[in-house]
Motif scaffolding. Structure first.
Motif, PDB file in Angstrom:
ATOM      1  N   UNK A 155       0.828  -1.205   0.000  1.00 21.58           N
ATOM      2  CA  UNK A 155       0.000   0.000   0.000  1.00 21.58           C
ATOM      3  C   UNK A 155       0.863   1.257   0.000  1.00 21.58           C
ATOM      4  N   UNK A 156       1.898   1.279   0.832  1.00 24.29           N
ATOM      5  CA  UNK A 156       2.784   2.447   0.904  1.00 24.29           C
ATOM      6  C   UNK A 156       3.492   2.677  -0.423  1.00 24.29           C
ATOM      7  N   UNK A 157       3.875   1.595  -1.089  1.00 22.10           N
ATOM      8  CA  UNK A 157       4.501   1.738  -2.402  1.00 22.10           C
ATOM      9  C   UNK A 157       3.547   2.326  -3.420  1.00 22.10           C
ATOM     10  N   UNK A 169       0.073  18.154 -10.329  1.00 21.48           N
ATOM     11  CA  UNK A 169      -1.183  18.886 -10.465  1.00 21.48           C
ATOM     12  C   UNK A 169      -1.714  19.217  -9.067  1.00 21.48           C
ATOM     13  N   UNK A 170      -1.142  20.218  -8.416  1.00 22.12           N
ATOM     14  CA  UNK A 170      -1.525  20.523  -7.030  1.00 22.12           C
ATOM     15  C   UNK A 170      -2.993  20.857  -6.853  1.00 22.12           C
ATOM     16  N   UNK A 171      -3.651  21.349  -7.901  1.00 24.54           N
ATOM     17  CA  UNK A 171      -5.064  21.699  -7.765  1.00 24.54           C
ATOM     18  C   UNK A 171      -6.008  20.597  -8.219  1.00 24.54           C
ATOM     19  N   UNK A 172      -5.497  19.369  -8.348  1.00 24.83           N
ATOM     20  CA  UNK A 172      -6.369  18.238  -8.687  1.00 24.83           C
ATOM     21  C   UNK A 172      -7.506  18.168  -7.676  1.00 24.83           C
ATOM     22  N   UNK A 173      -8.739  18.026  -8.193  1.00 22.55           N
ATOM     23  CA  UNK A 173      -9.903  18.024  -7.303  1.00 22.55           C
ATOM     24  C   UNK A 173     -10.578  16.669  -7.214  1.00 22.55           C
ATOM     25  N   UNK A 174     -10.474  15.868  -8.284  1.00 26.61           N
ATOM     26  CA  UNK A 174     -11.113  14.554  -8.306  1.00 26.61           C
ATOM     27  C   UNK A 174     -10.156  13.554  -8.928  1.00 26.61           C
ATOM     28  N   UNK A 175     -10.048  12.393  -8.321  1.00 23.01           N
ATOM     29  CA  UNK A 175      -9.242  11.294  -8.871  1.00 23.01           C
ATOM     30  C   UNK A 175     -10.144  10.075  -8.998  1.00 23.01           C
ATOM     31  N   UNK A 176     -10.113   9.459 -10.174  1.00 24.85           N
ATOM     32  CA  UNK A 176     -10.910   8.259 -10.433  1.00 24.85           C
ATOM     33  C   UNK A 176      -9.953   7.131 -10.784  1.00 24.85           C
ATOM     34  N   UNK A 177     -10.094   6.004 -10.099  1.00 31.22           N
ATOM     35  CA  UNK A 177      -9.171   4.887 -10.296  1.00 31.22           C
ATOM     36  C   UNK A 177      -9.918   3.563 -10.209  1.00 31.22           C
ATOM     37  N   UNK A 186      -6.260   1.898  -1.657  1.00 26.97           N
ATOM     38  CA  UNK A 186      -5.758   2.208  -0.317  1.00 26.97           C
ATOM     39  C   UNK A 186      -4.548   3.131  -0.386  1.00 26.97           C
ATOM     40  N   UNK A 187      -3.653   2.866  -1.330  1.00 26.36           N
ATOM     41  CA  UNK A 187      -2.475   3.712  -1.487  1.00 26.36           C
ATOM     42  C   UNK A 187      -2.835   5.143  -1.840  1.00 26.36           C
ATOM     43  N   UNK A 188      -3.779   5.301  -2.764  1.00 28.31           N
ATOM     44  CA  UNK A 188      -4.224   6.638  -3.140  1.00 28.31           C
ATOM     45  C   UNK A 188      -4.860   7.343  -1.940  1.00 28.31           C
ATOM     46  N   UNK A 189      -5.693   6.600  -1.198  1.00 27.56           N
ATOM     47  CA  UNK A 189      -6.423   7.189  -0.076  1.00 27.56           C
ATOM     48  C   UNK A 189      -5.486   7.636   1.043  1.00 27.56           C
ATOM     49  N   UNK A 190      -4.501   6.801   1.392  1.00 28.46           N
ATOM     50  CA  UNK A 190      -3.618   7.185   2.494  1.00 28.46           C
ATOM     51  C   UNK A 190      -2.737   8.365   2.094  1.00 28.46           C
ATOM     52  N   UNK A 191      -2.401   8.463   0.799  1.00 31.91           N
ATOM     53  CA  UNK A 191      -1.609   9.601   0.342  1.00 31.91           C
ATOM     54  C   UNK A 191      -2.418  10.892   0.414  1.00 31.91           C
ATOM     55  N   UNK A 192      -3.690  10.812   0.031  1.00 27.84           N
ATOM     56  CA  UNK A 192      -4.566  11.984   0.127  1.00 27.84           C
ATOM     57  C   UNK A 192      -4.711  12.417   1.576  1.00 27.84           C
ATOM     58  N   UNK A 195      -1.373  13.963   3.050  1.00 26.30           N
ATOM     59  CA  UNK A 195      -1.047  15.293   2.530  1.00 26.30           C
ATOM     60  C   UNK A 195      -2.146  16.314   2.814  1.00 26.30           C
ATOM     61  N   UNK A 196      -3.278  15.839   3.368  1.00 24.25           N
ATOM     62  CA  UNK A 196      -4.436  16.701   3.634  1.00 24.25           C
ATOM     63  C   UNK A 196      -4.922  17.388   2.366  1.00 24.25           C
ATOM     64  N   UNK A 197      -4.805  16.689   1.233  1.00 25.22           N
ATOM     65  CA  UNK A 197      -5.240  17.260  -0.045  1.00 25.22           C
ATOM     66  C   UNK A 197      -6.766  17.267  -0.131  1.00 25.22           C
ATOM     67  N   UNK A 198      -7.298  18.329  -0.748  1.00 23.42           N
ATOM     68  CA  UNK A 198      -8.749  18.439  -0.934  1.00 23.42           C
ATOM     69  C   UNK A 198      -9.124  17.742  -2.235  1.00 23.42           C
ATOM     70  N   UNK A 199      -9.096  16.422  -2.197  1.00 23.53           N
ATOM     71  CA  UNK A 199      -9.316  15.599  -3.395  1.00 23.53           C
ATOM     72  C   UNK A 199     -10.408  14.580  -3.113  1.00 23.53           C
ATOM     73  N   UNK A 200     -11.367  14.513  -4.019  1.00 25.55           N
ATOM     74  CA  UNK A 200     -12.393  13.471  -3.949  1.00 25.55           C
ATOM     75  C   UNK A 200     -11.893  12.250  -4.699  1.00 25.55           C
ATOM     76  N   UNK A 201     -11.869  11.093  -4.049  1.00 26.97           N
ATOM     77  CA  UNK A 201     -11.384   9.854  -4.650  1.00 26.97           C
ATOM     78  C   UNK A 201     -12.559   8.938  -4.956  1.00 26.97           C
ATOM     79  N   UNK A 202     -12.690   8.554  -6.219  1.00 31.27           N
ATOM     80  CA  UNK A 202     -13.715   7.619  -6.668  1.00 31.27           C
ATOM     81  C   UNK A 202     -13.027   6.357  -7.164  1.00 31.27           C
ATOM     82  N   UNK A 203     -13.460   5.209  -6.656  1.00 31.64           N
ATOM     83  CA  UNK A 203     -12.874   3.931  -7.060  1.00 31.64           C
ATOM     84  C   UNK A 203     -13.911   3.115  -7.806  1.00 31.64           C
ATOM     85  N   UNK A 204     -13.512   2.582  -8.945  1.00 31.60           N
ATOM     86  CA  UNK A 204     -14.426   1.910  -9.868  1.00 31.60           C
ATOM     87  C   UNK A 204     -14.093   0.433  -9.938  1.00 31.60           C
TER      88      UNK A 204
END
Length: 283
Positions: A155-157, A169-177, A186-192, A195-204
């Motif tokens: 996960x950390x990797x 892309x520091x102003x990324x607002x939505x990530x879809x994976x 999990x890796x994407x989520x723990x990174x968000x 970093x306290x990034x204001x990013x909505x993560x959608x997993x498909x």
């Protein structure tokens, strides 16, 4: 049992370690997709990663974490394809022997690729039986089992992928994976979170094999996304790798905030399968 450490310092250290050997994959803006979606769309091209998918990030970090006692004994894993290739490549890069158990119905191309990267490949039964076989061999041969997703180091990797996105892309607002076992998600989520990034993560999650086949025949969703990526961006994605884009195009991600990043997780698709899918879609 201690909780896993997914602090920003820990994730940055993992990222620095894998960065020595894996690609920093490009983040490219697609005007064609931006026009269709109505917001800036960027593609994180993990299909251009070593071995053709994001999987090497977690596999390499896990194998480099082996103890001095574990390294000489080697590793074993279970996978239908991309994780198998990733472990085989990562183990060879570190100088560790690897064994990969794959279901009998696994892609021959991916099995041969895993062998080419240096792994002993064992084809066995269905996915559940292959998992059991891998556990049995790990015990018999005293090998370290490298889990495809349920592992702190894996996960950390994988988190390194999100750290790259946020830098580029520091102003990324939505990530879809896409999501399979959950290691990438999990890796994407723990990174968000770290970093306290204001990013909505959608997993498909792609549909099961039978429904997937029906979708192919009807020319829907994921195959259309594969075709669009190939025709308009010149990127080859495997079905799971195109799932995120398919969800966006089909409106499964409601009112996404932009800029929107779609993670193209892998590009390992057999030429014969690709031809059949695109022909079915054209029909």
């Amino acid at each position: 049992m201690s909780l896993p450490d997914f602090s920003l310092h820990r994730l940055q250290a993992a990222r620095a370690e894998v960065a020595e050997a894996v690609h920093r994959t490009p983040l490219v803006r697609s005007e064609a997709l931006s026009g269709r979606v109505g917001t800036p769309v960027y593609l994180k091209c993990e299909n251009l990663q070593k071995t053709g998918s994001f999987k090497v990030r977690g596999a390499l970090h896990r194998i480099r974490a082996l103890s001095e006692d574990e390294r000489p004994r080697g590793v074993i894993t279970i996978s239908a394809g991309n994780h198998a290739q990733a472990v085989a490549w990562a183990a060879s890069a570190v100088g560790v022997a690897s064994t990969v158990v794959m279901p009998e119905a696994a892609s021959k191309t991916k099995a041969l690729a895993s062998q080419g990267y240096g792994a002993e490949v064992i084809l066995h039964g269905n996915p559940a039986e292959a998992f059991q076989k891998a556990f049995e061999l790990a015990e018999e041969r005293n090998l370290t089992f490298v889990h495809p997703f349920d592992d702190e180091h894996v996960v950390a990797g994988h988190a390194s992928c999100m750290l790259e996105v946020l830098e580029d892309l520091p102003d990324a607002a939505t990530v879809v994976a896409p999501v399979g076992g959950g290691g990438l998600a999990s890796g994407l989520a723990v990174a968000i979170e770290a970093t306290a990034a204001d990013v909505a993560l959608w997993c498909v999650e792609p549909v099961g094999a039978a429904a997937m086949h029906q979708s192919f025949q009807e020319g829907h969703a994921i195959v259309r996304a594969m075709r669009l990526l190939l025709e308009r961006t010149k990127l080859l994605a495997e079905p799971a790798g195109a799932a995120g884009l398919a969800a966006v195009l089909e409106g499964a991600v409601p009112h996404p905030r932009g800029p929107l990043v779609v993670l193209v997780s892998g590009g390992n698709v057999d030429a014969e399968l690709l031809g059949r899918l695109l022909l079915a879609d054209a029909g």
